[in-house]
Design a protein around this motif. Structure first.
Motif, PDB file in Angstrom:
ATOM      1  N   UNK A  78       0.829  -1.207   0.000  1.00  0.00           N
ATOM      2  CA  UNK A  78       0.000   0.000   0.000  1.00  0.00           C
ATOM      3  C   UNK A  78       0.862   1.255   0.000  1.00  0.00           C
ATOM      4  N   UNK A  79       0.274   2.325  -0.517  1.00  0.00           N
ATOM      5  CA  UNK A  79       0.839   3.674  -0.440  1.00  0.00           C
ATOM      6  C   UNK A  79      -0.231   4.554   0.187  1.00  0.00           C
ATOM      7  N   UNK A  80       0.125   5.306   1.210  1.00  0.00           N
ATOM      8  CA  UNK A  80      -0.831   6.179   1.888  1.00  0.00           C
ATOM      9  C   UNK A  80      -0.430   7.627   1.654  1.00  0.00           C
ATOM     10  N   UNK A  81      -1.355   8.412   1.131  1.00  0.00           N
ATOM     11  CA  UNK A  81      -1.159   9.857   0.956  1.00  0.00           C
ATOM     12  C   UNK A  81      -2.066  10.551   1.965  1.00  0.00           C
ATOM     13  N   UNK A  82      -1.470  11.252   2.911  1.00  0.00           N
ATOM     14  CA  UNK A  82      -2.228  11.855   4.005  1.00  0.00           C
ATOM     15  C   UNK A  82      -2.065  13.369   4.003  1.00  0.00           C
ATOM     16  N   UNK A  83      -3.169  14.072   3.887  1.00  0.00           N
ATOM     17  CA  UNK A  83      -3.179  15.537   4.040  1.00  0.00           C
ATOM     18  C   UNK A  83      -4.288  15.870   5.035  1.00  0.00           C
ATOM     19  N   UNK A  84      -3.963  15.920   6.333  1.00  0.00           N
ATOM     20  CA  UNK A  84      -4.984  16.131   7.370  1.00  0.00           C
ATOM     21  C   UNK A  84      -5.692  17.469   7.234  1.00  0.00           C
ATOM     22  N   UNK A  85      -6.684  17.656   8.096  1.00  0.00           N
ATOM     23  CA  UNK A  85      -7.560  18.828   8.000  1.00  0.00           C
ATOM     24  C   UNK A  85      -6.836  20.138   8.250  1.00  0.00           C
ATOM     25  N   UNK A  86      -5.707  20.111   8.983  1.00  0.00           N
ATOM     26  CA  UNK A  86      -5.018  21.360   9.279  1.00  0.00           C
ATOM     27  C   UNK A  86      -4.068  21.786   8.165  1.00  0.00           C
TER      28      UNK A  86
END
Length: 450
Positions: A226-234
Motif C-alpha cells: 500500500x501507499x498512503x497519501x495523508x493531508x490532514x484537515x489542518x
C-alpha cells in the motif's frame, strides 16, 4: 507647440512600441513582482506574470521562503494559494515565478510508505526512491480505447462480493455519515483485496485518524503493498487538493505498469470542500449551498482518471467516500457524485447503532456493472436475497408488535424464517476475510437451506 527634440523622441518611441510590447509579453523577462495584499489564505501579487497551476516563490524580508501556486488572476493581479505556513509574511514581499507546474514523484519505492500531498515522507523511514515524475493532473484516456469492465475484483467483504460485485476498473461511492465504520471498511478492503497495489488517500481527515488508520487498521500486513497519501484537515486547502491528485497520479503510475490497483479515497467531500475554499477565496460566486460551479466541474475530472487503461493495460478500481452531513443523501456533493460514479454503497447509521457491521444498507446500495460481470445464477441468487431482505424490512413493524399472523402470506413467512441467517450473512468481523468464491458459496447455501 512641441519642441523638435520631443517630436524626434516621440517618433522613436512609436517605432519601438511593437518591440517593447513584445518584450513585455515575454514571461521570462518579468522575473518577479511583489505581494500587494493578503485576504484569508489568498495572496495577491502584482508585477509578475505566471500561468494557472505554476509555482511561485514568495521571499519574505526576514529571508524565509514560501512556495505558492497560481490559482487565478484578474487584470494585473495574480492570485496565489500557499502550500505551507504563511506566518510572518509582510507587504511588498518578492514574488518570483518558478515557471514549473506541480509534479508527482512516483515509483515502486513508494510501496509501504506514508507521504503528504507534496510527496514528502511522513513515516520517518528516510528518503523515498522515485522512478520519475509525472503531472499531478494526469493524461486523459480516450474513452473509446478503454477496455470494458469484464472481470470481478475480490475486495474481501462478503456483502459486497455477493450482492454488490465490483469490477476491475469500476468507480464506486461509499456514502456514509460520521462514525458508521467507513474507515474500518476501507481498511478491510486494503488488507483483503486481490488487487496488486492499494493506494489510500486520506484527504482532510483528523491527524489522529491518520495515525490510527495506518497503525491499527492497516497494520504491517496492509502496508506491504500500500501507499498512503495523508493531508490532514489542518493542511492548507491547496495541499488537500494536491493530496487527492497525488494519490490518483500514483495509482495511474502503477496502472501504467500493467497492474490492478485499488484506489481508496477518504474523502471526496473533503476534496470538494478544499476546492470550495480556494474558489471562494478568489471571489468565485457560490451556487449551491456555498459550492461554486467550478467544484462540480472538478469532481468528474478527478473521478474519470480512475478506471481501466487501454487494451492490455492495468486498471484502477476506485472507492470514494462521500460524507453525508446529517445523513442527508441529497447533499449537493453526494448528488453530484452519484451521477459520475458507477454505483454506490450506503452505510446506515441505524444498522451501525444496532451493532450490525459492516453497516451496509443493501436496499439503498447498487453496483451498476454487476450485470456485466456476474453470471446468471449469481444474479438470480443476489436478487432473491435482496427480495427476502426487503420484504422483511417492509413488514418489520408489524412483525415486531405481533400484528402479523403467520400463514397470512407465504412470502413474508419465508422472509421471517430466513431473516436471522440473512443478517448473519451480511455481517462480518473486521479480522475475517471472505473471498469471492467463499461469498458465492455461502450465498448459495443460504438460499438452498430449508
Amino acid at each position: 507647440m512641441t519642441p523638435p527634440a520631443a517630436q524626434r523622441a516621440g517618433i522613436w518611441l512609436d517605432r519601438l512600441r511593437p518591440y517593447r510590447e513584445r518584450l513585455v509579453d515575454t514571461p521570462e523577462l518579468i522575473v518577479e513582482g511583489k505581494l500587494s495584499r493578503m485576504v484569508g489564505l489568498t495572496l495577491e501579487a502584482v508585477g509578475c506574470r505566471a500561468a494557472i497551476g505554476t509555482r511561485c516563490q514568495v521571499e519574505n524580508k526576514n529571508g524565509s521562503i514560501i512556495e505558492a501556486e497560481v490559482v487565478g488572476f484578474a487584470g494585473e493581479r495574480v492570485y496565489l494559494m500557499p502550500t505551507g505556513e504563511i506566518h510572518g509574511l509582510e507587504p511588498d514581499c518578492r514574488v518570483i515565478p518558478l515557471g514549473r507546474n506541480s509534479l508527482a514523484r512516483v515509483g515502486f519505492g513508494l510501496l509501504g510508505r506514508v507521504v503528504d500531498g507534496a510527496g514528502r515522507a511522513l513515516d520517518g523511514k528516510g528518503p523515498i526512491a522515485a522512478d520519475g515524475k509525472v503531472s499531478l493532473t494526469g493524461v486523459p484516456i480516450n474513452p473509446l480505447t478503454r477496455k470494458p469492465i469484464r472481470e470481478t475484483l475480490d475486495v474481501g467483504i462478503r456483502a459486497i462480493n455477493a450482492l454488490l460485485s465490483v469490477g476491475q476498473g469500476q468507480r464506486m461511492g461509499l456514502f456514509a455519515g460520521t462514525g458508521v465504520g467507513k474507515s474500518v471498511l476501507l481498511g478491510m478492503m486494503t488488507k483483503y483485496t486481490t488487487a496488486d497495489v492499494v493506494v489510500v488517500g486520506l484527504i482532510g481527515e483528523r491527524g489522529r485518524e491518520v495515525n490510527e488508520f495506518v497503525q491499527k487498521i492497516l497494520g504491517e500486513e496492509g502496508m506491504q503493498r500500500a501507499v498512503v497519501v495523508a493531508t490532514p484537515a489542518d493542511y492548507p486547502p491547496l495541499m488537500r487538493v494536491h493530496g487527492a491528485l497525488l494519490a490518483t497520479s500514483i495509482a495511474e503510475y502503477f496502472r501504467n505498469q500493467g497492474m490492478n490497483v485499488l484506489l481508496l479515497m477518504d474523502s471526496l467531500t473533503r476534496f470538494a470542500q478544499a476546492h470550495r475554499e480556494i474558489a471562494l477565496a478568489i471571489n468565485e460566486p457560490p451556487a449551491t449551498k456555498g459550492y461554486p460551479p467550478s467544484v462540480f466541474a472538478k469532481l468528474p475530472h478527478l473521478v474519470e482518471r480512475a478506471g481501466n487503461a487501454d487494451e492490455g493495460g492495468g486498471s484502477i478500481t476506485a472507492f470514494y467516500t462521500v460524507l453525508t452531513e446529517g445523513d442527508d443523501h441529497n447533499d449537493p456533493i453526494a448528488d453530484s457524485a452519484r451521477g459520475v460514479l458507477d454505483g454506490h454503497i450506503v452505510l446506515s447509521r441505524a444498522l451501525a447503532e444496532s451493532g450490525h457491521f459492516p453497516a451496509i444498507d443493501i436496499e439503498a446500495s447498487v453496483s451498476r456493472v454487476m450485470p456485466d460481470i456476474a453470471d446468471t445464477g449469481h444474479l438470480q441468487q443476489a436478487r432473491e436475497l435482496r427480495r427476502l431482505y426487503s420484504l422483511y424490512q417492509q413488514n418489520r413493524d408489524l412483525i415486531s408488535v405481533g400484528a402479523y399472523q403467520p400463514g397470512s402470506d407465504p412470502r413474508i413467512d419465508q422472509a421471517i424464517a430466513r431473516n436471522p441467517a440473512i443478517r448473519d450473512f451480511l455481517q462480518q468481523d473486521m479480522h475475517e476475510p471472505v473471498s469471492q468464491e467463499q461469498s458465492l458459496s455461502e450465498l448459495g447455501a443460504l438460499l438452498e437451506a430449508q
